[in-house]
Design an enzyme around this catalytic site. Sequence first.
Site, short mmCIF file in Angstrom:
data_model
loop_
_atom_site.label_atom_id
_atom_site.label_comp_id
_atom_site.label_asym_id
_atom_site.label_seq_id
_atom_site.Cartn_x
_atom_site.Cartn_y
_atom_site.Cartn_z
N THR A 46 0.75 -1.21 0.04
CA THR A 46 -0.06 -0.20 -0.14
C THR A 46 0.79 1.19 -0.06
OG1 THR A 46 -1.81 -1.05 1.46
CG2 THR A 46 -1.89 1.22 1.22
N GLY A 71 -7.06 -4.70 -3.30
CA GLY A 71 -7.61 -3.65 -2.07
C GLY A 71 -6.47 -2.86 -1.63
N ASP A 72 -5.31 -3.13 -1.82
CA ASP A 72 -4.15 -2.30 -1.40
C ASP A 72 -4.20 -1.12 -2.35
OD1 ASP A 72 -3.15 -3.94 0.65
OD2 ASP A 72 -2.46 -5.12 -0.84
N ARG A 73 -4.21 -1.30 -3.73
CA ARG A 73 -4.12 -0.11 -4.54
C ARG A 73 -5.54 0.75 -4.52
NH1 ARG A 73 -1.55 3.09 -7.58
NH2 ARG A 73 -2.22 4.02 -6.04
N ALA A 100 -4.64 2.84 -1.24
CA ALA A 100 -3.70 3.77 -1.44
C ALA A 100 -4.26 5.03 -2.36
CB ALA A 100 -2.51 3.17 -2.06
#
Length: 453
Positions: free
Chosen positions: A50, A249-251, A254
């Site tokens: 992230t 999900g991290d994208r 962020a």
Amino acid sequence: MPGKAPLVVVGDALLDRDLTGTAERLAPDAPVPVVADCAQRTRPGGAALTAYLAARDGREVTLITGLGDDPASAELRQLLSPELKLIELPLTGALPEKTRVLARGSPVVRLDRGTGRVREATEEAREALRPASAVLVSDYGRGAADSLRDALAERPPLVWDPHPRGGPPVPGTRLVSPARSEARAFADQEGNGNPLRDAARDAAALVRQWRVAAVAVTLGSSGALLSYGEHPLLVPAGAAHPGDTCGAGDRFAATAAGLLADGALVGEAVEGAVAAATEFVGAGGAGGVTHADSGPGSLTDSADARDLVTRVRATGGTVVAAGGCFDLLHAGHVGLLQAARRLGDCLVVCVNSDASVRRRKGPERPVNPLADRTRVLNALACVDAVAVFDEDTPERLLADLRPDIWVKGGDYSGADLPEAALLQEWGGQAVLLPYLDGRSSTALMARVREGAR
């Protein structure tokens, strides 16, 4: 990028590895596939991914996370140190590692090791949080968020990305972004068989239960459902991609945190995050993440570029390569590389070393050293890897990579393209693409010299 607000990320870092190969037979001693000719790729995972993605967006990022004295922690430091500021929390045990084994791009098995948890917060971490105006929490349940929960409660984060083993977000958080299955588990309600209705009910319940401003339940290829407690807003994805969803999900988190930090409304941030996550999956997901520096883990030499080529070929993809000095990167170069990337499934840029440029262009060149040229090229979304060659021409590197398509700018003629015959040896094709009219490094330097007089 000027004007982007800095971001502090708090959470649990992982070290992720992908072993990608082909599976064409079963093992003789058990009914399991034999994955052969594996290429290894290592990248940041969890909160580290992230933070890394936020930094690659051109943002100043500080990551507060647990790291130890183990080899995995040392490797992750090397991957992250060129991109962002690290504030380390002490770990009990080794940094968690997640290894996926893939055959032709499809996961076969995942291997996890490392049980490290954050032992305690540090005063350095608390000092970093006190003045922070934009905080993102990526809670994988390994202690980073819990150790700083009191400090986070004093200044609630913009975004909290929860995971099954983590705790609840602190009250007052502006946006929480669980996946559909995570929202279902956190809300602990009976479903009625309608996935969209269930997501809406779960999101509304979590807004009240957690006392947060909004919850965005991510729905994969369907986009995200945003709720402030009632009347949810469905933000659809612009396209559906069959690619690797690892890291989406991290994208999302962020991007949403970055947009909120820059002053966007929650709805605008969720729309931007859905678009970014969709594009991320289409570009290969976490498996397609590349590194901008020439340190360990970066794609700046032929060995690492070969790993990328192996991975793309394992899924039946087309490998495109382009070459040049790229000393003063201009619109003509960018247009050429964008067009080249559209010809296949990955683009490797072959770049002349400083010595090679001097031999070809004269003692005053290059204007920009190799480290700067590779960093700028790797920052382009259309570039998947950069490989450096020291010879006057890239034949040796091309013979190593064996691309399906080799691209040069249209200022070359067929007679000036010795690589064309080489490509034919393995069934590849050399092509010319036009530069934008009037754009060239020589013309650019001439204008600079004229202006200096």
